[in-house]
Design an enzyme around this catalytic site. Structure first.
Site, PDB file in Angstrom:
ATOM      1  NE  ARG A 135      11.257   5.747   8.333  1.00  0.00           N
ATOM      2  CZ  ARG A 135      10.180   5.588   7.433  1.00  0.00           C
ATOM      3  NH1 ARG A 135      10.038   4.735   6.657  1.00  0.00           N
ATOM      4  NH2 ARG A 135       9.278   6.549   7.634  1.00  0.00           N
TER       5      ARG A 135
ATOM      6  N   PRO B 121       0.800  -0.863   0.085  1.00  0.00           N
ATOM      7  CG  PRO B 121      -0.269  -1.331   2.147  1.00  0.00           C
ATOM      8  CD  PRO B 121       0.446  -2.134   1.174  1.00  0.00           C
ATOM      9  CG  ASN B 122      -0.260   4.100   1.343  1.00  0.00           C
ATOM     10  OD1 ASN B 122      -1.089   4.833   0.885  1.00  0.00           O
ATOM     11  ND2 ASN B 122      -0.276   3.913   2.393  1.00  0.00           N
TER      12      ASN B 122
ATOM     13  CE1 TYR C 215       9.569   4.748   2.605  1.00  0.00           C
ATOM     14  CE2 TYR C 215       8.545   6.987   2.927  1.00  0.00           C
ATOM     15  CZ  TYR C 215       8.783   5.540   3.684  1.00  0.00           C
ATOM     16  OH  TYR C 215       8.231   5.167   4.406  1.00  0.00           O
TER      17      TYR C 215
ATOM     18  CG  HIS D 275      11.384  -2.716   4.309  1.00  0.00           C
ATOM     19  ND1 HIS D 275      10.019  -2.545   4.347  1.00  0.00           N
ATOM     20  CD2 HIS D 275      11.279  -4.166   4.794  1.00  0.00           C
ATOM     21  CE1 HIS D 275       9.299  -3.671   4.936  1.00  0.00           C
ATOM     22  NE2 HIS D 275      10.253  -4.610   5.140  1.00  0.00           N
TER      23      HIS D 275
ATOM     24  CD  GLU E 273      10.313  -7.852   5.143  1.00  0.00           C
ATOM     25  OE1 GLU E 273      10.632  -9.082   5.529  1.00  0.00           O
ATOM     26  OE2 GLU E 273       9.607  -7.115   5.857  1.00  0.00           O
TER      27      GLU E 273
ATOM     28  NE  ARG F  55       2.275  10.185   0.300  1.00  0.00           N
ATOM     29  CZ  ARG F  55       1.944   9.373   1.584  1.00  0.00           C
ATOM     30  NH1 ARG F  55       2.597   9.818   2.687  1.00  0.00           N
ATOM     31  NH2 ARG F  55       1.495   8.244   1.473  1.00  0.00           N
TER      32      ARG F  55
ATOM     33  CG  ASN G 200       8.521  -2.151  -0.063  1.00  0.00           C
ATOM     34  OD1 ASN G 200       7.912  -2.239   1.060  1.00  0.00           O
ATOM     35  ND2 ASN G 200       8.906  -1.010  -0.417  1.00  0.00           N
TER      36      ASN G 200
ATOM     37  CB  ALA H  18       1.500  -0.311   5.867  1.00  0.00           C
TER      38      ALA H  18
HETATM   39  O1  CA2 Z   1      10.971   1.862   3.373  1.00  0.00           O
HETATM   40  C1  CA2 Z   1      10.272   0.999   2.760  1.00  0.00           C
HETATM   41  O2  CA2 Z   1      10.018   0.755   1.770  1.00  0.00           O
HETATM   42  C2  CA2 Z   1       8.547   0.898   3.605  1.00  0.00           C
HETATM   43  O3  CA2 Z   1       8.242  -0.533   3.364  1.00  0.00           O
HETATM   44  C3  CA2 Z   1       7.452   1.985   3.029  1.00  0.00           C
HETATM   45  C4  CA2 Z   1       6.305   1.453   3.371  1.00  0.00           C
HETATM   46  C5  CA2 Z   1       6.425   1.781   4.959  1.00  0.00           C
HETATM   47  O4  CA2 Z   1       4.881   1.557   5.622  1.00  0.00           O
HETATM   48  C6  CA2 Z   1       7.362   1.078   5.751  1.00  0.00           C
HETATM   49  O5  CA2 Z   1       7.505   1.257   7.094  1.00  0.00           O
HETATM   50  C7  CA2 Z   1       8.824   1.059   5.210  1.00  0.00           C
HETATM   51  C8  CA2 Z   1       5.242   2.659   3.008  1.00  0.00           C
HETATM   52  C9  CA2 Z   1       5.172   4.094   3.183  1.00  0.00           C
HETATM   53  C10 CA2 Z   1       4.185   5.044   2.874  1.00  0.00           C
HETATM   54  O6  CA2 Z   1       4.262   5.027   1.376  1.00  0.00           O
HETATM   55  C11 CA2 Z   1       4.872   5.938   0.832  1.00  0.00           C
HETATM   56  C12 CA2 Z   1       4.631   6.286  -0.616  1.00  0.00           C
HETATM   57  C13 CA2 Z   1       5.506   7.349  -1.109  1.00  0.00           C
HETATM   58  C14 CA2 Z   1       5.999   8.253  -0.682  1.00  0.00           C
HETATM   59  C15 CA2 Z   1       6.123   8.207   0.886  1.00  0.00           C
HETATM   60  C16 CA2 Z   1       5.387   7.268   1.398  1.00  0.00           C
END
Ligand code: CA2
Length: 149
Positions: free
Chosen positions: A108, A11-12, A24, A101, A99, A19, A75, A78
């Site tokens: 973090r 997700p996301n 990221y 990230h 996996e 952002r 990846n 969440a």
């Molecule tokens: O570091 C990673 O790749 C994460 O898996 C990214 C996830 C976060 O929940 C994990 O803790 C670490 C997603 C982050 C939220 O998605 C975003 C997408 C675009 C820009 C910023 C955040």
């Protein structure tokens, strides 16, 4: 299928690059896809690249890919923290599961981000190397395929 690496994003991550660039980076998910394809093609493999915000869809994709793939790069985003159905599906996968990230989840500000449950089903984890982590994960799986007799 045996020549395919499934790359899954949770997700996301469709918003990657829009952002929190300090955490990221500026690359988009399309950039990540291009990186994975370039790495896999160097080994004569293909990539099936997907993203979903829906847990049930992630479970379906993992189930469909549990046999016959070169491996899975995921990846879980969440989903890492609560999605036990995704964890159970990953445990059924026959091949390697890496996996990834993008950020170093152990550095973090939010302590909960380090507690990924998916690691219990992963062959290995890459965290904190930015989107390069995806390329390294694809390379790991590709080299495993190449080393098979
Ligand atoms: O570091 C990673 O790749 C994460 O898996 C990214 C996830 C976060 O929940 C994990 O803790 C670490 C997603 C982050 C939220 O998605 C975003 C997408 C675009 C820009 C910023 C955040």
């Amino acid at each position: 299928m045996a020549g395919t690496i499934l790359v899954l994003n949770g997700p996301n991550l469709n918003l990657l690059g829009t952002r929190e660039p300090d955490i990221y980076g500026h690359a988009t998910l399309a950039d990540v896809e291009a990186l994975c394809r370039a790495e896999a093609e160097g080994f004569g493999l293909s990539v099936d690249f997907r993203q979903t915000n829906a847990e049930h869809e992630m479970v379906e994709w993992i189930q469909q890919g549990r046999c016959g793939l070169a491996g899975i790069v995921i990846n879980p985003a969440a989903f890492s923290y609560a999605a036990y159905p995704v964890l159970d599906a990953l445990k059924l996968v026959e091949g390697p599961v890496v996996e990834v990230h993008i950020s170093n989840i152990h550095r973090r500000d939010e302590a909960w981000r380090k507690d990924t449950i998916m690691t219990a089903a992963a062959t290995g984890v890459i965290s904190g190397l930015g989107i390069a982590g995806y390329g390294l994960a694809v390379r790991y799986i590709a080299e495993l395929v190449r080393s098979r007799p």
